[in-house]
Design a protein around this motif. Structure first.
Motif, PDB file in Angstrom:
ATOM      1  N   PRO A 196       0.805  -1.226   0.000  1.00  0.00           N
ATOM      2  CA  PRO A 196       0.000   0.000   0.000  1.00  0.00           C
ATOM      3  C   PRO A 196       0.833   1.269   0.000  1.00  0.00           C
ATOM      4  N   SER A 197       1.980   1.266   0.688  1.00  0.00           N
ATOM      5  CA  SER A 197       2.784   2.491   0.720  1.00  0.00           C
ATOM      6  C   SER A 197       3.342   2.804  -0.663  1.00  0.00           C
ATOM      7  N   LYS A 198       3.802   1.784  -1.372  1.00  0.00           N
ATOM      8  CA  LYS A 198       4.358   2.042  -2.706  1.00  0.00           C
ATOM      9  C   LYS A 198       3.247   2.355  -3.707  1.00  0.00           C
ATOM     10  N   ALA A 199       2.042   1.823  -3.486  1.00  0.00           N
ATOM     11  CA  ALA A 199       0.914   2.201  -4.329  1.00  0.00           C
ATOM     12  C   ALA A 199       0.556   3.668  -4.131  1.00  0.00           C
ATOM     13  N   LEU A 200       0.724   4.186  -2.928  1.00  0.00           N
ATOM     14  CA  LEU A 200       0.504   5.608  -2.677  1.00  0.00           C
ATOM     15  C   LEU A 200       1.609   6.460  -3.301  1.00  0.00           C
ATOM     16  N   LEU A 201       2.829   5.944  -3.291  1.00  0.00           N
ATOM     17  CA  LEU A 201       3.983   6.736  -3.721  1.00  0.00           C
ATOM     18  C   LEU A 201       4.227   6.705  -5.231  1.00  0.00           C
ATOM     19  N   ARG A 202       3.805   5.654  -5.905  1.00  0.00           N
ATOM     20  CA  ARG A 202       4.078   5.561  -7.342  1.00  0.00           C
ATOM     21  C   ARG A 202       3.441   6.711  -8.135  1.00  0.00           C
ATOM     22  N   PRO A 203       2.184   7.098  -7.891  1.00  0.00           N
ATOM     23  CA  PRO A 203       1.626   8.233  -8.625  1.00  0.00           C
ATOM     24  C   PRO A 203       2.386   9.530  -8.373  1.00  0.00           C
ATOM     25  N   VAL A 204       2.923   9.684  -7.174  1.00  0.00           N
ATOM     26  CA  VAL A 204       3.715  10.875  -6.862  1.00  0.00           C
ATOM     27  C   VAL A 204       4.937  10.930  -7.775  1.00  0.00           C
ATOM     28  N   ALA A 205       5.647   9.812  -7.891  1.00  0.00           N
ATOM     29  CA  ALA A 205       6.843   9.761  -8.731  1.00  0.00           C
ATOM     30  C   ALA A 205       6.499   9.956 -10.200  1.00  0.00           C
ATOM     31  N   ALA A 206       5.388   9.349 -10.637  1.00  0.00           N
ATOM     32  CA  ALA A 206       4.998   9.470 -12.042  1.00  0.00           C
ATOM     33  C   ALA A 206       4.705  10.924 -12.406  1.00  0.00           C
ATOM     34  N   LEU A 207       3.997  11.637 -11.532  1.00  0.00           N
ATOM     35  CA  LEU A 207       3.688  13.034 -11.803  1.00  0.00           C
ATOM     36  C   LEU A 207       4.942  13.901 -11.747  1.00  0.00           C
ATOM     37  N   ASP A 208       5.811  13.627 -10.780  1.00  0.00           N
ATOM     38  CA  ASP A 208       7.075  14.361 -10.702  1.00  0.00           C
ATOM     39  C   ASP A 208       7.907  14.153 -11.962  1.00  0.00           C
ATOM     40  N   ASP A 209       7.953  12.908 -12.445  1.00  0.00           N
ATOM     41  CA  ASP A 209       8.718  12.618 -13.663  1.00  0.00           C
ATOM     42  C   ASP A 209       8.156  13.394 -14.857  1.00  0.00           C
ATOM     43  N   ALA A 210       6.837  13.439 -14.978  1.00  0.00           N
ATOM     44  CA  ALA A 210       6.228  14.153 -16.098  1.00  0.00           C
ATOM     45  C   ALA A 210       6.549  15.642 -16.024  1.00  0.00           C
ATOM     46  N   ARG A 211       6.513  16.197 -14.848  1.00  0.00           N
ATOM     47  CA  ARG A 211       6.779  17.628 -14.687  1.00  0.00           C
ATOM     48  C   ARG A 211       8.244  17.975 -14.944  1.00  0.00           C
ATOM     49  N   ALA A 212       9.108  16.987 -14.906  1.00  0.00           N
ATOM     50  CA  ALA A 212      10.538  17.236 -15.073  1.00  0.00           C
ATOM     51  C   ALA A 212      10.997  17.158 -16.514  1.00  0.00           C
ATOM     52  N   VAL A 213      10.075  16.943 -17.461  1.00  0.00           N
ATOM     53  CA  VAL A 213      10.455  16.778 -18.868  1.00  0.00           C
ATOM     54  C   VAL A 213       9.677  17.779 -19.713  1.00  0.00           C
ATOM     55  N   GLY A 214      10.419  18.628 -20.440  1.00  0.00           N
ATOM     56  CA  GLY A 214       9.781  19.564 -21.342  1.00  0.00           C
ATOM     57  C   GLY A 214       8.924  18.859 -22.360  1.00  0.00           C
ATOM     58  N   GLY A 215       7.732  19.353 -22.583  1.00  0.00           N
ATOM     59  CA  GLY A 215       6.767  18.692 -23.460  1.00  0.00           C
ATOM     60  C   GLY A 215       5.744  17.962 -22.626  1.00  0.00           C
ATOM     61  N   ALA A 216       6.194  17.063 -21.787  1.00  0.00           N
ATOM     62  CA  ALA A 216       5.299  16.414 -20.831  1.00  0.00           C
ATOM     63  C   ALA A 216       4.849  17.414 -19.766  1.00  0.00           C
ATOM     64  N   ARG A 217       5.763  18.293 -19.366  1.00  0.00           N
ATOM     65  CA  ARG A 217       5.443  19.300 -18.343  1.00  0.00           C
ATOM     66  C   ARG A 217       4.254  20.157 -18.795  1.00  0.00           C
ATOM     67  N   GLU A 218       4.266  20.552 -20.047  1.00  0.00           N
ATOM     68  CA  GLU A 218       3.190  21.394 -20.554  1.00  0.00           C
ATOM     69  C   GLU A 218       1.862  20.637 -20.630  1.00  0.00           C
ATOM     70  N   ALA A 219       1.955  19.338 -20.900  1.00  0.00           N
ATOM     71  CA  ALA A 219       0.730  18.534 -20.967  1.00  0.00           C
ATOM     72  C   ALA A 219       0.107  18.368 -19.590  1.00  0.00           C
ATOM     73  N   VAL A 220       0.970  18.198 -18.576  1.00  0.00           N
ATOM     74  CA  VAL A 220       0.481  18.017 -17.206  1.00  0.00           C
ATOM     75  C   VAL A 220      -0.010  19.333 -16.633  1.00  0.00           C
ATOM     76  N   GLY A 221       0.715  20.403 -16.924  1.00  0.00           N
ATOM     77  CA  GLY A 221       0.341  21.711 -16.422  1.00  0.00           C
ATOM     78  C   GLY A 221       0.354  21.757 -14.905  1.00  0.00           C
ATOM     79  N   ASP A 222      -0.662  22.391 -14.341  1.00  0.00           N
ATOM     80  CA  ASP A 222      -0.772  22.521 -12.889  1.00  0.00           C
ATOM     81  C   ASP A 222      -1.619  21.414 -12.283  1.00  0.00           C
ATOM     82  N   GLY A 223      -1.789  20.320 -13.029  1.00  0.00           N
ATOM     83  CA  GLY A 223      -2.629  19.235 -12.533  1.00  0.00           C
ATOM     84  C   GLY A 223      -2.112  18.636 -11.242  1.00  0.00           C
TER      85      GLY A 223
END
Length: 481
Positions: A53-80
């Motif tokens: 359960p702890s890693k299930a809670l943490l995986r979405p956090v990492a996925a969103l952080d990864d998207a925000r760290a890449v130009g192109g993906a960052r713009e798609a995610v925006g302030d979501g």
């Protein structure tokens, strides 16, 4: 009521967590009739209240952080932001909604028998099991009893009002059905930093209180420093040198008020204590075999319990305090199962270093990942530990963001890698990596440490370009230089 006749098995396992399941799997595979005793859910702490359960809670956090760290993906995610309901629903699916039907079916399919209830040692190779309705059964083992009852969270008895405040432990922190508006986390170890990461990302206002002056104190110092930076950037209020002296909550649905060592008072909706673990051995009948109830069980490298004659009692997993990690418990279980089978078949044990019946990796190469942002991955000895052991070592550090694969993985990638190099044997005895996605680099470090691969041979293990693993080339250059 106690059963009038004892039920005989070859092996009895107390505890159906991952460790106990793996002991039973190995002994059944060796042709030994095995029963496993469990009072809670089959699958144990890891499946329902810890790792999954702890890693299930943490995986979405990492996925969103990864998207925000890449130009192109960052713009798609925006302030979501994360969708808390969706994250919690996904977590619930990974715990099978706290039902163990699938794990029970696995026991049946594997040929492992299950007895529900609280198991206690009642003498040599004898266990009594008390069911929920108060009835008792007596089980005896021809060959072995394995204690795999795990550990429990420790709550500090000296804090006034603690019991009445009903603080969270890891179980509530990983299983809460709602996001608390304000959460105070007490403790700067793995559970503390991971849960601060998860609940902050889900929307909680988080204060992290640490008694000492560093996070993750058992790892390389830079690991805690980089994790602290990440928590602060996420909006966690991180306070060092702080203790809680009292808690007050006037009702189950009321806020909790914390009094701190400096006199300050904090108000929160929930407070999580992540301040260590103790063995679940207080009520399993250790006194019946001459051992102290409530203590850690001392074992040799085959996980045979010391201080009990006859080489029939084993302890694997958290209860022996060698390495409180699920994967190490499963590793110990494989060693334990092999040792039980060998003795049952009249064969001598191979307890040489790296022998078939020796859990050597607990001390030399136990890997661990902390799923924060950034991640931390470590194996083997820290520099300080190696120096305390008298080894002649040097630390080789490298900024992971300087390799091409890391810069492609994330814009402005920040992270650091260290290996501890034994100058006399010319092998790596420890490694620590901090940064996004470093968890997937850890097994290569583990192979190098456990395999004691000479540096001259590692030089021929070429990392693919352009990947983050290219950092290994830079570290090896530092070792050779």
């Amino acid at each position: 009521m106690t059963s009038s006749t004892a039920e005989e098995y070859d092996v009895i396992v107390l505890g159906a967590g991952p460790t106990g399941e793996n002991v039973a799997d190995r002994t059944v595979a060796a042709g030994l009739r095995t029963v496993i005793v469990e009072a809670e859910l089959v699958g144990g702490e890891c499946s329902y209240w810890a790792c999954m359960p702890s890693k299930a809670l943490l995986r979405p956090v990492a996925a969103l952080d990864d998207a925000r760290a890449v130009g192109g993906a960052r713009e798609a995610v925006g302030d979501g932001r994360l969708d808390p309901a969706a994250v919690l629903a996904r977590r619930d699916s990974f715990t099978s909604h706290w039902k163990d039907d699938g794990q029970v079916q696995w026991l049946r399919d594997t040929g492992i028998e299950l007895v529900r209830g609280h198991g206690r040692l009642a003498g040599e190779r004898t266990v009594t099991v008390e069911a929920e309705d108060g009835t008792e059964r007596v089980l005896t083992a021809r060959h072995a009893v394995a204690v795999c009852t795990g550990s429990r969270p420790v709550l500090p008895a000296e804090v006034a009002g603690l019991a009445e405040a009903h603080p969270w432990t890891n179980r509530e922190a990983t299983g809460s059905p709602t996001v608390p508006g304000r959460l105070v986390v007490v403790g700067g170890g793995v559970v503390g930093v991971e849960m601060a990461t998860a609940w902050r990302a889900l929307g909680s206002e988080v204060v992290l209180l640490v008694r000492g002056d560093a996070l993750l104190p058992r790892m390389e110092p830079f690991a805690g420093e980089l994790v602290a930076d990440g928590l602060r950037e996420a909006g966690v209020d991180l306070r060092f040198g702080t203790e809680v002296t009292a808690l007050e909550r006037t009702g189950a649905d009321r806020p909790v008020v914390l009094t701190l060592s400096g006199g300050e008072r904090l108000t929160a909706d929930e407070v999580l204590y992540a301040t260590g673990r103790a063995p679940r051995t207080a009520d399993i009948g250790l006194e019946q075999v001459g051992l102290r109830p409530g203590g850690w069980l001392d074992v040799d490298d085959s996980c045979t319990v010391l201080g009990v004659d006859g080489e029939w009692l084993y302890a694997a997993g958290d209860v022996n305090h060698r390495a409180l990690l699920t994967h190490q418990g499963k590793y110990q279980a494989r060693i334990t199962g092999a040792a039980i089978a060998a003795r049952a078949q009249g064969r001598a044990l191979d307890t040489s270093r790296w022998g078939a019946h020796s859990a050597s990796a607990d001390l030399a190469g136990a890997p661990q990942v902390v799923f924060t942002h950034p991640e931390v991955a470590a194996v083997g000895l820290t520099l300080a530990e190696a120096e305390r052991l008298g080894l002649r070592v040097k630390a080789v550090d490298h900024e992971i963001g300087d390799v091409a694969g890391a810069s492609l993985y994330a814009d402005g990638y920040r992270g650091r890698a260290r290996v501890v190099f034994d100058l006399d044997r010319e092998v790596i005895v420890g490694a620590c990596l901090v940064g996004p996605a470093v968890a997937e680099l850890l097994h290569s470090a583990t192979v190098a440490v456990v395999g004691e691969v000479p540096i001259d041979r590692l030089w021929h293990a070429v990392p693919a370009y352009p990947t983050i693993s290219e950092v290994w080339l830079r570290l090896l250059e530092g070792c050779r230089g």
